[in-house]
Scaffold this active site. Structure first.
Site: not given
Lengths: 762, 225
Positions: A54, A105
Site C-alpha cells: 500500500h 479504502h
C-alpha cells in the site's frame, strides 16, 4: 522494556516477527543489511508498514513510472505538483490552482463499512489539505456485490452512511461518483474517494522537513491503538473475512481493530485550523498522517528534506498510555497532521491551534546529518536513514502474462445471444434494463450526501460531472467526473482503461468544461497472480497511451491490490477521475431535457457493439467478446465541439451515452425534469440503435433555430451528427416501435434500491 | 446604511459561509461572529447557521447552546432582536429554550438531502413577512436529525398562537404536524430545518425562495429604523 538500538546491536540473533508484520524474508534481510544489525522492534514496525504494498507501490512502481513520461503540462497550464506528492496540483488560471486525487479504502470498508468508508473520505481530504488547499468537494465511486446479496445489505448502507456521515460533517459537497454492482465485488467492495481542493499558487505547500533547528509539531487528534497495521495487514494482503482483528504481532493488547475510527468534527477543526496556519505563512513543510501514521510522516518529511530529524516519542499525546513505541509509530489514528515550523513561529502556530481547540505538540526537530532518530523513555529506539524507509523499499518485477483464457473470453461474443424483436419486446427490455441495479435510480444513496454546502455546487449527481464554482466574481470553475467499467476491462484491460478514461473525459466535456488532467485509482486482485499483473500492466499502458493521445497528464492516484475473495479476483477496475476547467460556470450544460419542442440530436456513430454491455449482463448474464472500439481522436474533437457549443450557450442539455446505450441516456434526460421525447431511428436496427454501447456519443437538445450552428460545429469538428427527434409530452416514444409513459419508466427506475434496502430492514 | 446581520461560527458550523453570502446578496452587511468571544452589540440581527456544532456530540445543538456568544444572543432575542436558526441553528435555539420542542433523528434513520416543498404557515414573523400565507416554496433540506417533536400541549399552543411558520408537503422525516419551522411568541425568533441560504442564487440552488426570508428581515429592520 523497549527494544533499543543498543539492545538490537547486542542481540543480533534475536528472532523477530517479520512475517507476521507482512514482510518477506528477503525484505527482512535487506533491512538488516541497511542497518548493519537487526532492526529494533520499532524500526521493524516502521519498515514493515512503509514497505507494504500500500505504501511502497513495490509491485506497481515499475509500471507507474510510465505515467511520468507523459506531458507534465495540461492544456490550460502547468502541473505545479505531480506524482509523488500528497496530491497533484494544476494551474487553472487567474492565479488559482486545483488539487485532486482519488484513493481507495476497500478492505477496511468490508470489515467495518461505516468507519472504513468514513475514514477513506477523511484520508483523502487530509491529502488535499496538506497541499495547502481548501478541500471543496468529494466524489465517491463505490462498487458492491449483487444488490440482492445478503452481504450487500450489510455493506452498502454502512458505506453510504459512512461516506455521508463523514463528508457531510466536514461541510464538503458530494457532487459525483458511481454506484456499481457486480458479483465480483461481493467479498471485496470497492470504496474509492476523490477530493478536490482549491488554492492560490502562492499557497502551495510541500511535504519536506528543511532547516536544522526547525521544530516538528504533531497536531490534531491524540494517538490511539486504532488502525495498527492498516496498510500492511489489511490493505496489502489477500484478504479473508477472518482477518478482522489486529494482526500486529507486536504483543500489544489483543485484537485491536485494524480499521481506524473517524471523528469528522475533529477533521473539520483540523481543516479550518490548518487553513488559518497556511494563511499566516508560518509552515515550512507539512504532511498528513494517513496510512502508516507517524512512520510515514516522519520518514517522508525527513527523506524529502535537507537534513535529518529527531523525534521524542514520549511527547506524542496518547489516548492509551499503554501503547508501545512500535504501536505509536504504526497507529493510523485519524485526524492528525505534522508540520515543520521555524522556532520563531511556533508560538503563533500553537495559538492558532488553541483557537480551534486543536491539540498541538512539539515532538521533535529537524537536525543536521541524514538520520531519523526516535527516542523513547530516554533511549534511542530508531536510528535509520529515512530514505531507506520512505523511498528505497523493495521494487518487484512481478511476472505477468496474458492469461490463456483471454482468447476464449474474447471469442465468446454476443452474436449468438437472442435479441428482442419488435416494439413490444423492445419496450419490455427497456423497462427491464432501467430497473436493473446498474442503471436504476441511485438517489437512495446520493440523497444521503449533502451536495449543496458551501454554495458553489453548480452541477452535482445525477449530472454527468460535478461542477464547482471557484471564483464568484469571474465565474471560473472546475468539473470532475469519475468512471470505471470493470466489464470492459475484463474483456480487454488495455481498451477498458481507455474506455473509462474516455468516458470520464467525455462526461467533463458534456458539462461544458475543458478536460485537463486525470487521477486514477487502480483496483485489482493479487499482484502475485501473473494474470492480474498482466491486467494491471495493460491498464497502465492503456492509460498512458490514452492520456498521450488526449494531451493530458496523470497527476497522481492510488493502486489497490489484493482485491479478491479466495482465488477469485475482482474485475480489473481502473477508476479514472478527470478534471476539467470552465471559464464561466454560467455556461454549464446539464443532462436533462429542459422544455418541450426542442430538437434532439445524436453526436457520434453507433455500431453493433453489445459485448460487455448492460443488456448482455442483465438479460443473458453474459460477459465475453470485445469491448467497443475507441477512437480517441474522435473523443478529443467531440469534446472540443461540446466545450465550444456550451460556451456559446448552444445546448439546452447534453448527456453522455455509456452504460445502457442511447435508450438509457434518453430515459435519464427525460426523467430529470419530466420532459419526454419522441425519436425516429430511421433505417437503423432499432435494437442496436437503442442498446449498443458504442463509445464517443452524446445526446444534445437545443432550440430549433440553433440547429444550423450545431451542424456547422459538428462539420468543423468532423463529428457525425444525426437528428433523433423532438422533446415534449410525458412519454418516451420510439417511432414505429413503442411508446412508454414517463411515469411507468420512472416507477421501474426508482424502485430497485429502496426495495432491496427495505427488504433488508433499512 | 445597510443593516448588519451577524452569522455565528461555532466549531463545526458548516453553512456559515453560505449564510454570510446570502445576507450580502440580499442587501445587508454580513458580519462574522465567533462563538467564543464576539459580542452581538454591533449587529441588528443574528443567524445561527447549519452544520454540526461541536460535532453534534451529546445532542444536536446541546453544547452550542452554552457557547459564550449565546448568552448575548439569548438576551438580545428576548429584547426583540431578529434571530434565525437554520437546521443546526434551529436545534441550538431549541436547546437554548428560545423555541419550544426538539429535533430528533429522522424517521428513516438516514441523512436526507433533497429539494423540499414547504407551505408557508405564518407571515407574522420578522423573517417571513415578504412571503404569502399558504404560499408553496421549495428549499434545500439536508439533515439527519430534523424530525420536529413536542408534547401535545406545546403543539396545541403553537397551533393556537399561529407559531408554526413552515410545514412540509410530503413530510420527509416524520415531524409532528408536518412542522418544518416555528417561531417564538413575539415572532422575532424563527427556527427551521430547511436552508433558505442555499436558495438565493439561480446557478447553485433549486429555487430562489430563500431570498424572501432575508428580504423580510431587511424590511423589518428598515421599518424599525
Amino acid at each position: 522494556m523497549a527494544d533499543t538500538v543498543k539492545n538490537a546491536a547486542r542481540t543480533l540473533d534475536q528472532p523477530q516477527p517479520w512475517a507476521e508484520l507482512g514482510l518477506k524474508e528477503d525484505e527482512y534481510l535487506r533491512i538488516r543489511d541497511i542497518l548493519g544489525r537487526r532492526p529494533t522492534a520499532a524500526e521493524l514496525a516502521m519498515y514493515s508498514v512503509m514497505w507494504s504494498e500500500h505504501c511502497s507501490y513495490k509491485s506497481s512502481k515499475v509500471h507507474l513510472r510510465k505515467f511520468g513520461e507523459l506531458t507534465q503540462e495540461t492544456p490550460v497550464g502547468k502541473m505545479l505538483a505531480g506524482i509523488g506528492e500528497n496530491a497533484g496540483v494544476i494551474d487553472v488560471g487567474q492565479g488559482y490552482a486545483v488539487t485532486f486525487k482519488v484513493e481507495s479504502h476497500n478492505h477496511p470498508s468490508y470489515v467495518e463499512p461505516y468507519q472504513g468508508a468514513a475514514t477513506g473520505v477523511g484520508g483523502i481530504v487530509r491529502d488535499i489539505l496538506a497541499m495547502g488547499a481548501r478541500p471543496v468537494a468529494v466524489l465517491d465511486p463505490l462498487r458492491f456485490g449483487p444488490l440482492d446479496a445478503p452481504d450487500t445489505a450489510r455493506v452498502l448502507p454502512g458505506v453510504v452512511a459512512g461516506v455521508g456521515g463523514y463528508g457531510n460533517c466536514l461541510g464538503l459537497p458530494n457532487v459525483g461518483g458511481e454506484v456499481v454492482f457486480d458479483p465480483s465485488y461481493a467479498g471485496n467492495p470497492l470504496v474509492n474517494a476523490l477530493c478536490v481542493g482549491v488554492l492560490r499558487h502562492e499557497d502551495l505547500h510541500l511535504a519536506k522537513a528543511t532547516g536544522a533547528g526547525n521544530l516538528v509539531i504533531l497536531y490534531g487528534a491524540a494517538t490511539g491503538g486504532d488502525g495498527i497495521g492498516g496498510v500492511s495487514v489489511l490493505a496489502s494482503e489477500t484478504f479473508d473475512a477472518a482477518s478482522d482483528g489486529s494482526a500486529s504481532g507486536l504483543g500489544g493488547p489483543a485484537k485491536r481493530p485494524s480499521v481506524q475510527v473517524g471523528d469528522p468534527f475533529m477533521e473539520k477543526l483540523l481543516i479550518e485550523c490548518t487553513l488559518e496556519i497556511f494563511a499566516a505563512r508560518i509552515v515550512s513543510g507539512i504532511q498528513d498522517l494517513g496510512g502508516a501514521g507517524l512512520s510515514c510522516a516522519t520518514s517522508e518529511l525527513a527523506s524529502a528534506g535537507d537534513g535529518g530529524m529527531h523525534v521524542n516519542l514520549d511527547q506524542v499525546p496518547l489516548r492509551d498510555s499503554t501503547l508501545s513505541p512500535e504501536e505509536i509509530l504504526m497507529s493510523e489514528s485519524q485526524e492528525r497532521m505534522m508540520a515543520v515550523v521555524e522556532p520563531e513561529h511556533v508560538e503563533q502556530f500553537l495559538r492558532i491551534c488553541a483557537k480551534w481547540d486543536v491539540l498541538a505538540t512539539v515532538i521533535g526537530e529537524v537536525t543536521d546529518g541524514d538520520r531519523l532518530t526516535i527516542d523513547w523513555h530516554g533511549e534511542t529506539v530508531v536510528d535509520v536513514p529515512p530514505r531507506t524507509v520512505a523511498h528505497d523499499g523493495p521494487v518487484y518485477q512481478r511476472p505477468y502474462a496474458r492469461p490463456a483464457r483471454q482468447d476464449r473470453i474474447q471469442a465468446d461474443g454476443v452474436d449468438v445471444l437472442p435479441r428482442p424483436v419488435g416494439g413490444e419486446e423492445l419496450a419490455a427490455t427497456v423497462l427491464r434494463l432501467v430497473a436493473s441495479p446498474n442503471l436504476c435510480d441511485k438517489s437512495w444513496v446520493t440523497d444521503q450526501y449533502d451536495r449543496y454546502v458551501r454554495g458553489n455546487s453548480v452541477l452535482a449527481q445525477p449530472e454527468d460531472a460535478g461542477m464547482l464554482r471557484i471564483d464568484p466574481d469571474t465565474g471560473l470553475g472546475v468539473a470532475v467526473s469519475t468512471d470505471g467499467n470493470g466489464r470492459f476491462a475484463y474483456l480487454d484491460p488495455y481498451a477498458g482503461a481507455q474506455l473509462s478514461l474516455a468516458e470520464a473525459y467525455r462526461n467533463v466535456a458534456v458539462s461544458g468544461a475543458q478536460p485537463v488532467a486525470i487521477t486514477d485509482c487502480l483496483n485489482f486482485g493479487s499482484p502475485e497472480d501473473p494474470d492480474v499483473m498482466w491486467q494491471f500492466s495493460e491498464t497502465v499502458e492503456g492509460l498512458v497511451g490514452g492520456c498521450r493521445e488526449l494531451g493530458i497528464p496523470v497527476t497522481g492516484g492510488n493502486v489497490s491490490f489484493y482485491n479478491q475473495t479466495g482465488e477469485t479476483a475482482i474485475l480489473p477496475t481502473p477508476v479514472v477521475g478527470v478534471l476539467g476547467v470552465i471559464d464561466d460556470v454560467s455556461h454549464r450544460t446539464s443532462v436533462g431535457f429542459r422544455r418541450a419542442g426542442e430538437e434532439v440530436f445524436l453526436l457520434g456513430d453507433t455500431r453493433d457493439e453489445l459485448a460487455g454491455s448492460v443488456w448482455a449482463d442483465v438479460v443473458h448474464a453474459h460477459l465475453g467478446g470485445r469491448p467497443p472500439v475507441l477512437d480517441l481522436d474522435h473523443e478529443r474533437r467531440l469534446a472540443e465541439l461540446l466545450v465550444r457549443g456550451a460556451g456559446r450557450g448552444l445546448f439546452s442539455s447534453a448527456h453522455d451515452l455509456a452504460d445502457g446505450g442511447l435508450i438509457q441516456a434518453l430515459v435519464e434526460a427525460s426523467l430529470r425534469h419530466g420532459v419526454g421525447v419522441r425519436v425516429d431511428l430511421g433505417v437503423a436496427d432499432p435494437f442496436v440503435a437503442l442498446f449498443s454501447e458504442s463509445t464517443g456519443r452524446v445526446v444534445v437538445s437545443l432550440p430549433a433555430d440553433r440547429v444550423p450552428e450545431l451542424i456547422e460545429l459538428a462539420e468543423a469538428a468532423r463529428v457525425p451528427v444525426r437528428r433523433l427527434g423532438v422533446t415534449g409530452d410525458d412519454v418516451l416514444e420510439v417511432e414505429g416501435q413503442f411508446t412508454l409513459p414517463l411515469s411507468e419508466i420512472r416507477a421501474a427506475w426508482q424502485a430497485p434500491i429502496p426495495a432491496a434496502m427495505a427488504a433488508a430492514g433499512h | 446604511m445597510a443593516p448588519r446581520i451577524g452569522v455565528v461560527t461555532f466549531p463545526g458550523s458548516l453553512d456559515d459561509h453560505d449564510a454570510l453570502r446570502a445576507v450580502g446578496l440580499c442587501g445587508a452587511e454580513p458580519v462574522s461572529l465567533w462563538h467564543g468571544s464576539d459580542s452581538v452589540a454591533g449587529v441588528d440581527a443574528v443567524i445561527l447557521p447549519g452544520g454540526f456544532s461541536y460535532g453534534d456530540y451529546l445532542r444536536c445543538g446541546a453544547i452550542a447552546a452554552f457557547a459564550p456568544v449565546m448568552t448575548e444572543v439569548i438576551a438580545a432575542a428576548e429584547a426583540g432582536m431578529p434571530v434565525l436558526g437554520i437546521c443546526n441553528g434551529f436545534q441550538v435555539l431549541c436547546e437554548a429554550q428560545l423555541l419550544p420542542g426538539a429535533l430528533i433523528r429522522n424517521e428513516r434513520q438516514t441523512f436526507v438531502c433533497r429539494d423540499q416543498r414547504l407551505r408557508v404557515a405564518s407571515v407574522d414573523t420578522a423573517w417571513t413577512s415578504a412571503l404569502t400565507l399558504g404560499q408553496e416554496i421549495t428549499l434545500v433540506l439536508k439533515n439527519g436529525e430534523g424530525r420536529y417533536v413536542a408534547d401535545a400541549d406545546t403543539l396545541d399552543r403553537l397551533e393556537g398562537e399561529g407559531r408554526v411558520v413552515f410545514r412540509y408537503l410530503d413530510n420527509p422525516n416524520g415531524s409532528l404536524s408536518d412542522i418544518a419551522g416555528v417561531c417564538n411568541r413575539r415572532g422575532n425568533v424563527v427556527g427551521l430545518m430547511p436552508h433558505p441560504e442555499h436558495n438565493v442564487e439561480a446557478l447553485t440552488s433549486p429555487s430562489l425562495d430563500g431570498r424572501a426570508l432575508f428580504e423580510s428581515v431587511l424590511d423589518f429592520l428598515t421599518a424599525r429604523v
